[in-house]
Design an enzyme around this catalytic site. Structure first.
Site, mmCIF file in Angstrom:
data_model
loop_
_atom_site.group_PDB
_atom_site.id
_atom_site.type_symbol
_atom_site.label_atom_id
_atom_site.label_comp_id
_atom_site.label_asym_id
_atom_site.label_seq_id
_atom_site.Cartn_x
_atom_site.Cartn_y
_atom_site.Cartn_z
ATOM 1 N N ARG A 149 76.860 56.987 55.037
ATOM 2 C CA ARG A 149 78.317 57.077 55.167
ATOM 3 C C ARG A 149 78.843 56.102 54.318
ATOM 4 O O ARG A 149 78.090 55.037 53.434
ATOM 5 C CB ARG A 149 78.081 56.318 56.483
ATOM 6 C CG ARG A 149 76.925 57.499 58.137
ATOM 7 C CD ARG A 149 77.773 59.207 57.470
ATOM 8 N NE ARG A 149 76.914 60.069 58.622
ATOM 9 C CZ ARG A 149 76.993 59.500 60.184
ATOM 10 N NH1 ARG A 149 78.393 58.739 60.267
ATOM 11 N NH2 ARG A 149 76.529 60.585 60.924
ATOM 12 N N CYS A 438 85.156 61.920 72.588
ATOM 13 C CA CYS A 438 83.157 61.321 72.197
ATOM 14 C C CYS A 438 83.324 62.713 73.631
ATOM 15 O O CYS A 438 82.773 62.051 74.403
ATOM 16 C CB CYS A 438 83.165 60.139 72.456
ATOM 17 S SG CYS A 438 81.407 60.098 72.142
ATOM 18 N N CYS A 477 77.093 54.859 75.588
ATOM 19 C CA CYS A 477 76.477 56.089 76.436
ATOM 20 C C CYS A 477 75.572 54.985 75.408
ATOM 21 O O CYS A 477 75.706 53.858 74.086
ATOM 22 C CB CYS A 477 76.583 57.109 75.430
ATOM 23 S SG CYS A 477 76.256 57.786 73.892
HETATM 24 FE FE1 SRM Z 1 78.627 56.436 66.351
HETATM 25 C C1 SRM Z 1 77.903 59.476 67.091
HETATM 26 C C2 SRM Z 1 81.707 56.634 66.704
HETATM 27 C C3 SRM Z 1 79.593 53.620 64.602
HETATM 28 C C4 SRM Z 1 75.312 55.328 66.046
HETATM 29 N N1 SRM Z 1 79.673 58.293 66.707
HETATM 30 C C5 SRM Z 1 79.009 59.141 66.970
HETATM 31 C C6 SRM Z 1 80.493 60.573 67.183
HETATM 32 C C7 SRM Z 1 80.707 60.776 66.336
HETATM 33 C C8 SRM Z 1 80.022 60.852 68.836
HETATM 34 C C9 SRM Z 1 79.659 62.428 68.017
HETATM 35 O O1 SRM Z 1 78.177 62.492 67.696
HETATM 36 O O2 SRM Z 1 79.534 63.743 68.354
HETATM 37 C C10 SRM Z 1 81.300 59.130 68.001
HETATM 38 C C11 SRM Z 1 82.803 59.312 68.428
HETATM 39 C C12 SRM Z 1 83.829 59.244 69.440
HETATM 40 C C13 SRM Z 1 85.201 59.389 68.578
HETATM 41 O O3 SRM Z 1 85.773 60.670 69.510
HETATM 42 O O4 SRM Z 1 85.328 59.033 67.587
HETATM 43 C C14 SRM Z 1 80.801 58.148 67.709
HETATM 44 N N2 SRM Z 1 80.106 55.268 66.345
HETATM 45 C C15 SRM Z 1 81.663 55.169 66.016
HETATM 46 C C16 SRM Z 1 82.899 54.857 65.746
HETATM 47 C C17 SRM Z 1 84.025 55.134 65.688
HETATM 48 C C18 SRM Z 1 82.471 53.618 66.933
HETATM 49 C C19 SRM Z 1 83.990 52.999 66.963
HETATM 50 O O5 SRM Z 1 84.581 52.806 68.517
HETATM 51 O O6 SRM Z 1 84.228 52.227 65.891
HETATM 52 C C20 SRM Z 1 82.116 54.209 64.517
HETATM 53 C C21 SRM Z 1 82.153 54.869 63.669
HETATM 54 C C22 SRM Z 1 81.749 54.235 61.946
HETATM 55 C C23 SRM Z 1 82.558 54.625 60.768
HETATM 56 O O7 SRM Z 1 83.631 54.608 61.045
HETATM 57 O O8 SRM Z 1 81.272 55.375 59.931
HETATM 58 C C24 SRM Z 1 80.736 54.599 65.018
HETATM 59 N N3 SRM Z 1 77.518 54.898 66.337
HETATM 60 C C25 SRM Z 1 77.814 53.881 65.095
HETATM 61 C C26 SRM Z 1 77.482 52.882 64.995
HETATM 62 C C27 SRM Z 1 77.656 51.132 64.555
HETATM 63 C C28 SRM Z 1 77.105 51.137 62.591
HETATM 64 O O9 SRM Z 1 76.814 51.809 62.283
HETATM 65 O O10 SRM Z 1 77.307 50.302 62.519
HETATM 66 C C29 SRM Z 1 76.203 53.151 65.377
HETATM 67 C C30 SRM Z 1 74.916 52.675 65.536
HETATM 68 C C31 SRM Z 1 73.976 52.395 64.760
HETATM 69 C C32 SRM Z 1 73.053 53.375 63.854
HETATM 70 O O11 SRM Z 1 73.483 54.208 63.543
HETATM 71 O O12 SRM Z 1 72.428 53.642 64.831
HETATM 72 C C33 SRM Z 1 76.107 54.369 66.320
HETATM 73 N N4 SRM Z 1 77.042 57.384 66.349
HETATM 74 C C34 SRM Z 1 75.799 56.601 66.531
HETATM 75 C C35 SRM Z 1 75.063 57.505 67.455
HETATM 76 C C36 SRM Z 1 73.023 57.447 67.218
HETATM 77 C C37 SRM Z 1 72.409 57.623 66.094
HETATM 78 C C38 SRM Z 1 71.371 57.320 66.258
HETATM 79 O O13 SRM Z 1 70.069 57.090 65.275
HETATM 80 O O14 SRM Z 1 70.931 57.774 67.862
HETATM 81 C C39 SRM Z 1 75.870 59.100 67.348
HETATM 82 C C40 SRM Z 1 74.732 60.296 67.797
HETATM 83 C C41 SRM Z 1 74.684 61.268 66.752
HETATM 84 O O15 SRM Z 1 74.036 59.971 65.292
HETATM 85 O O16 SRM Z 1 73.896 62.180 66.658
HETATM 86 C C42 SRM Z 1 77.101 58.395 66.735
HETATM 87 FE FE1 SF4 Z 2 80.607 57.978 71.981
HETATM 88 FE FE2 SF4 Z 2 78.000 57.282 72.443
HETATM 89 FE FE3 SF4 Z 2 79.601 56.746 70.551
HETATM 90 FE FE4 SF4 Z 2 80.255 55.636 72.079
HETATM 91 S S1 SF4 Z 2 78.742 54.839 71.792
HETATM 92 S S2 SF4 Z 2 81.555 56.642 70.551
HETATM 93 S S3 SF4 Z 2 79.839 56.847 74.375
HETATM 94 S S4 SF4 Z 2 78.296 58.533 71.461
#
Ligand code: SRM
Ligand code: SF4
Length: 581
Positions: A149, A438, A477
């Site tokens: 990413r 989300c 979540c």
């Molecule tokens: Fe995330 C999935 C938003 C950083 C772990 N994340 C999602 C999705 C795309 C939901 C979906 O799969 O349907 C969310 C979109 C929501 C929306 O309506 O916009 C979403 N993630 C975000 C953002 C926008 C949160 C924010 O408010 O800043 C961040 C976007 C980052 C970017 O620009 O790339 C975001 N997500 C993160 C982080 C933090 C980080 O990377 O520093 C994590 C935790 C770190 C990690 O990856 O372990 C993170 N997002 C997840 C996960 C769990 C992944 C896992 O290993 O289990 C999901 C769900 C999945 O992938 O199945 C997820």
């Molecule tokens: Fe959606 Fe859960 Fe990520 Fe929040 S933590 S943006 S509720 S997937």
């Protein structure tokens, strides 16, 4: 069934077959986009558009009403724009600002991985929107999906003399690990027809099935750990030599935040220290770690497919040997590094070259209302750049001395806080997006945390802690998008109006927090935090952080997940005897 007594290999996850048969991420995306009978796309295309930075969603606020009326969901799309190291130009800002109004819901979201997100794009306008993004020379390719990413890097040029060089290396890694498929350009940019064909395509790093799962790389520049280096699959921590020049990077592997409630085989994990490399070796190290995960990551179970599980299952020594086998040379022993905090430095800072920088607090990264108007006006006159921070805020960087008064006046005119009068709690708060867009949210986050902080501000005032920095984060979540397991106070949504409460992470992001209360109703949050803050105000040692106090006072028991390798030799087994130690 096996008759030899050996267990059958587990079948590949269906997404693996989908990727393999997608002709390098084309699949049926084009025909789905052209299908006028629905406002969304098929489930298979939804898995593939992620690689193009695009998610189908629906407005969850409208679900119940529309169901009652017998109508379909209110389908919309989210698009994520990759910004390596978070640096973009005022021209790009203006173009994205305009696009937010013309094609999305009128807001820009700065994410905590230094990207932009558009929400609320309608299917009929999606291709046009992505084409516009590309016109700005930014793109959405690989912003999501089973690939590397957006690569993050501390955005503050004043944080250290190592900044410019580190940012350059971060950008080189981002470019090197970008998918090579032409599908993205065919589908979204050139408008040529999608077929692949001649010359035959290759993905030299990923192959046809890309990675088992998403992969995240960050560059940290001590003393700031704003990127939360231990939360990522692969991290590089900049180290200076005695002359203050960039000597190389401590390499970390196997961090990640996501877990599922009640599934103990899923867990957040802090990265381990793997070794050290020189600046000119970083791209090669990144490639070898990524290909290791490509070849050994679990492709049968997506809940076990992140690199952190490969590291946990195989062990650090095995990972290091395999990386070194691929490199053909040995990694060095890690150098000392020290982090002070994970926050941003708000307000004006003066650079030695006569330029200044202003870091603006943008609550949870949602650019809207007065903030949006002000930033548009600033973008029209600013001659430096804009830098997205890993805490969802924005740096107006490289302001020429002559422009300083004008930019300050624009900030004031739009009543933006130029003197950081927000409380220490608010300045260190972060929420993920959650509802209404989300699809995975179990509870509110971005819309609820500001309100909760307002309620808690009364308590911090009363306890005399108004200006104390306390890291508070919330997610809707347990996927952990807001990195809640690295917050001194973390809230993780369980169900509407109920949150798990976590306490005790280190202020510098080197220790995770621990579950303190399960499924706490919102009405009980303020009384609970009030009592904790009062105890902290009275009982803390001089200079003691809230997270450390929570552990010393026995509110939670530490789990031994310290990422500071100097305190935890087990996690760097064998490393101290390496050359260069
Ligand atoms: Fe995330 C999935 C938003 C950083 C772990 N994340 C999602 C999705 C795309 C939901 C979906 O799969 O349907 C969310 C979109 C929501 C929306 O309506 O916009 C979403 N993630 C975000 C953002 C926008 C949160 C924010 O408010 O800043 C961040 C976007 C980052 C970017 O620009 O790339 C975001 N997500 C993160 C982080 C933090 C980080 O990377 O520093 C994590 C935790 C770190 C990690 O990856 O372990 C993170 N997002 C997840 C996960 C769990 C992944 C896992 O290993 O289990 C999901 C769900 C999945 O992938 O199945 C997820
Ligand atoms: Fe959606 Fe859960 Fe990520 Fe929040 S933590 S943006 S509720 S997937």
């Amino acid at each position: 069934m096996s008759t030899s007594g050996e267990s059958e290999p587990k079948p590949l996850h269906k997404n693996e077959l989908l990727k393999a048969g997608s002709n390098y991420l084309r699949g049926h995306i084009l025909s789905d986009l052209q299908d006028a009978s629905t406002e969304t796309i098929s489930e298979d295309s939804a898995q593939l558009t992620k690689f193009h930075g695009i998610y189908p969603q629906d407005d969850r606020d409208l679900r119940a009403q529309r169901r009652k009326e017998g109508r379909d969901k209110a389908y919309i799309f989210m698009a994520r724009v990759r910004v390596p190291g978070g640096v973009c130009t005022p021209g790009q800002w203006l173009a994205l600002d305009t696009l937010a109004d013309s094609h999305a819901n009128g807001t820009l979201k700065i994410t905590n991985r230094q990207s932009f997100q558009f929400h609320g794009i309608l299917k009929g306008r999606l291709r046009e929107a992505i084409r516009e993004v590309n016109r700005t020379l930014l793109d959405t390719l690989a912003a999501c999906g089973d690939v590397n990413r957006n690569v993050m890097c501390n955005p503050n040029p004043l944080i250290s003399g190592l900044h410019a060089e580190t940012l350059g290396i971060a950008k080189a890694v981002a470019a090197h690990l970008s998918p090579r498929t032409r599908a993205y350009h065919e589908l979204w940019v050139d408008d040529t027809l999608v077929g692949g064909g001649e010359p035959e395509e290759v993905e030299p790093i990923y192959g046809k099935t890309y990675l088992p799962r998403k992969f995240k790389i960050v560059f940290a520049i001590p003393p700031s750990n704003d990127v939360d280096v231990f939360a990522h699959d692969l991290g590089f921590i900049a180290v200076a030599n005695a002359d203050g020049r960039l000597e190389g990077f401590v390499i970390t592997v196997g961090g990640g935040m996501g877990m599922s409630h009640n599934q103990v085989e899923t867990y957040p994990r802090l990265a381990d220290v793997l070794g050290f490399c020189r600046p000119d070796q970083v791209v090669e190290v990144a490639e070898k770690v990524v290909t290791l995960q490509r070849d050994f990551g679990d492709r049968t179970d997506r809940k076990h497919a992140r690199f952190k599980y490969t590291v946990a299952d195989r062990g650090l020594v095995w990972i290091r040997n395999e990386v070194e086998r691929r490199l053909g040379w040995q990694l060095g022993a890690p150098r000392r590094f020290e982090f002070t905090d994970t926050g941003d430095r708000y307000g004006w800072t003066e650079g030695p070259d006569g330029h200044s920088h202003f870091t603006l607090f943008i609550e949870n990264g949602r650019v809207k209302g007065a903030v949006k108007v002000a930033l548009r006006e600033i973008a029209k006159v600013h001659r430096g750049d804009f830098r997205l921070t890993p805490n969802q805020h924005l740096m107006i960087a490289g302001v020429a001395a002559a422009d300083h008064p004008r930019i300050e006046a624009l900030l004031r005119e739009h009543v933006l806080d130029t003197s950081n009068r927000a409380s220490g709690l608010r300045l260190n708060s972060m929420a993920c997006v959650a509802l209404p867009t989300c699809g995975l949210a179990l509870a509110e986050s971005e819309r609820y945390l500001p309100e909760l902080v307002t309620l808690l501000e009364g308590e911090v005032e009363a306890a005399g802690l108004r200006d104390d920095a306390i890291v508070i984060r919330m997610t809707g979540c347990p996927n952990g998008c807001g990195r809640p397991f690295l917050a001194e106070i973390g809230f993780v949504g369980r169900s509407p109006g109920k949150y798990n409460v976590y306490l005790g992470a280190a202020f510098n992001g080197s220790r995770m927090n621990v579950l303190y209360k399960s499924s706490l109703p919102t009405a009980e949050i303020v009384p609970l935090v009030r009592s904790l803050l009062r105890r902290y105000a009275v009982e803390r040692n001089p200079g003691e952080r809230f997270g450390d106090f929570a552990i010393r006072a026995g509110l939670v028991r530490p789990t031994g997940t310290s990422a500071d390798f100097h305190q935890d030799p087990v996690r760097t087994e064998g490393l101290q005897s390496r050359p260069g130690a």
